[in-house]
Motif scaffolding. Structure first.
Motif, mmCIF file in Angstrom:
data_model
loop_
_atom_site.group_PDB
_atom_site.id
_atom_site.type_symbol
_atom_site.label_atom_id
_atom_site.label_comp_id
_atom_site.label_asym_id
_atom_site.label_seq_id
_atom_site.Cartn_x
_atom_site.Cartn_y
_atom_site.Cartn_z
ATOM 1 N N GLU A 81 0.924 -1.323 -0.018
ATOM 2 C CA GLU A 81 0.069 0.033 0.146
ATOM 3 C C GLU A 81 0.803 1.217 -0.013
ATOM 4 O O GLU A 81 1.748 1.333 0.746
ATOM 5 C CB GLU A 81 -0.921 -0.066 1.382
ATOM 6 C CG GLU A 81 -1.661 1.227 1.343
ATOM 7 C CD GLU A 81 -2.544 1.275 2.532
ATOM 8 O OE1 GLU A 81 -3.141 2.082 2.704
ATOM 9 O OE2 GLU A 81 -2.659 0.088 3.528
ATOM 10 N N ALA A 130 0.695 5.828 -0.185
ATOM 11 C CA ALA A 130 -0.364 6.968 0.005
ATOM 12 C C ALA A 130 0.265 8.100 -0.684
ATOM 13 O O ALA A 130 1.558 8.385 -0.616
ATOM 14 C CB ALA A 130 -0.542 7.433 1.378
ATOM 15 N N SER A 134 -6.655 12.482 -0.420
ATOM 16 C CA SER A 134 -5.395 11.764 0.218
ATOM 17 C C SER A 134 -5.663 10.453 -0.249
ATOM 18 O O SER A 134 -6.397 9.476 0.077
ATOM 19 C CB SER A 134 -5.750 11.459 1.867
ATOM 20 O OG SER A 134 -5.640 12.914 2.288
ATOM 21 N N TYR A 135 -5.068 10.167 -1.555
ATOM 22 C CA TYR A 135 -5.042 8.721 -2.462
ATOM 23 C C TYR A 135 -4.339 7.605 -1.645
ATOM 24 O O TYR A 135 -3.383 7.851 -1.020
ATOM 25 C CB TYR A 135 -4.445 8.984 -3.682
ATOM 26 C CG TYR A 135 -5.277 9.804 -4.604
ATOM 27 C CD1 TYR A 135 -6.261 9.121 -5.358
ATOM 28 C CD2 TYR A 135 -4.896 11.280 -4.604
ATOM 29 C CE1 TYR A 135 -6.916 9.866 -6.200
ATOM 30 C CE2 TYR A 135 -5.630 12.071 -5.411
ATOM 31 C CZ TYR A 135 -6.816 11.533 -6.329
ATOM 32 O OH TYR A 135 -7.570 12.246 -7.450
ATOM 33 N N ARG A 136 -5.073 6.554 -1.639
ATOM 34 C CA ARG A 136 -4.346 5.279 -1.306
ATOM 35 C C ARG A 136 -4.224 4.413 -2.322
ATOM 36 O O ARG A 136 -5.208 4.041 -3.020
ATOM 37 C CB ARG A 136 -5.266 4.443 -0.032
ATOM 38 C CG ARG A 136 -5.084 5.429 1.186
ATOM 39 C CD ARG A 136 -5.740 4.882 2.511
ATOM 40 N NE ARG A 136 -5.641 3.495 2.451
ATOM 41 C CZ ARG A 136 -6.782 2.809 2.546
ATOM 42 N NH1 ARG A 136 -8.005 3.202 2.784
ATOM 43 N NH2 ARG A 136 -6.700 1.593 2.926
ATOM 44 N N HIS A 152 -7.792 4.320 -4.010
ATOM 45 C CA HIS A 152 -8.827 4.720 -3.303
ATOM 46 C C HIS A 152 -8.626 6.524 -3.326
ATOM 47 O O HIS A 152 -7.546 7.100 -3.095
ATOM 48 C CB HIS A 152 -8.713 4.645 -1.536
ATOM 49 C CG HIS A 152 -9.012 3.235 -1.455
ATOM 50 N ND1 HIS A 152 -10.316 2.935 -0.593
ATOM 51 C CD2 HIS A 152 -8.648 2.011 -1.496
ATOM 52 C CE1 HIS A 152 -10.284 1.840 -0.393
ATOM 53 N NE2 HIS A 152 -9.623 1.190 -0.945
ATOM 54 N N TYR A 211 -13.195 3.992 -4.480
ATOM 55 C CA TYR A 211 -12.202 3.541 -5.037
ATOM 56 C C TYR A 211 -12.724 2.921 -6.430
ATOM 57 O O TYR A 211 -13.504 2.462 -6.711
ATOM 58 C CB TYR A 211 -11.353 2.338 -4.169
ATOM 59 C CG TYR A 211 -12.037 1.329 -3.900
ATOM 60 C CD1 TYR A 211 -12.040 0.187 -4.809
ATOM 61 C CD2 TYR A 211 -12.828 1.149 -2.714
ATOM 62 C CE1 TYR A 211 -12.762 -1.169 -4.219
ATOM 63 C CE2 TYR A 211 -13.461 -0.091 -2.480
ATOM 64 C CZ TYR A 211 -13.381 -1.322 -3.140
ATOM 65 O OH TYR A 211 -14.091 -2.264 -3.142
#
Length: 146
Positions: A9, A11, A32-34, A132, A138
């Motif tokens: 993962e 971010a 705040s992208y994941r 996301h 997402y």
């Protein structure tokens, strides 16, 4: 020999707007992208190697994603080519990323996939991506479907 899927993962923070959109996303706003990157392959069986049993070193995957994706998108303003006058924004952003598409999650995924796939080591393939945009929204991309 087992086939293994491995996921890491990531971010990043980025802003965008959707040119011509008929809702709130027409305005510049940030997320705040994941990003979840899943690779697939067979782990090393070289018993003489300290990486025996690894599909890919997590550190190498982190380096690839950092160089190919995060260094471009983190703290950037993503826009469709021609959507803004870059000269006008120059004093306000050092990271204006002009893309040949609307910067939606759905459109970012194939772009991310192409940038990552060309950098993975031999024997390691991109399996899927999950991006996301918010905690509850997402999009997903699967290699077998593309």
């Amino acid at each position: 020999m087992p086939t293994i899927r491995l996921t890491k993962e990531f971010a990043f923070e980025a802003a965008h707007f959707l040119q011509g959109y008929d809702g709130l996303c027409a305005n510049i706003h940030g997320h705040s992208y994941r990003l979840f990157v899943t690779v697939i392959g067979q782990p090393s069986t070289d018993v003489a190697s300290p990486k025996c049993g690894m599909l890919i070193d997590f550190g190498l995957l982190k380096q690839i994603v950092a160089e190919r994706i995060l260094s471009v998108l983190d703290h950037a303003l993503m826009v469709r080519v021609g959507a803004v006058d870059g000269g006008v924004l120059a004093p306000y952003t050092r990271r204006l990323v002009e893309l040949p598409f609307q910067p939606t999650c759905e459109n970012l995924l194939p772009w991310i996939a192409a940038r990552l796939a060309q950098s993975l080591p031999v024997g390691v393939s991109l399996f899927s991506l999950r991006l996301h945009e918010t905690a509850s929204s997402y999009a997903e991309w699967y290699a077998e479907e593309n």
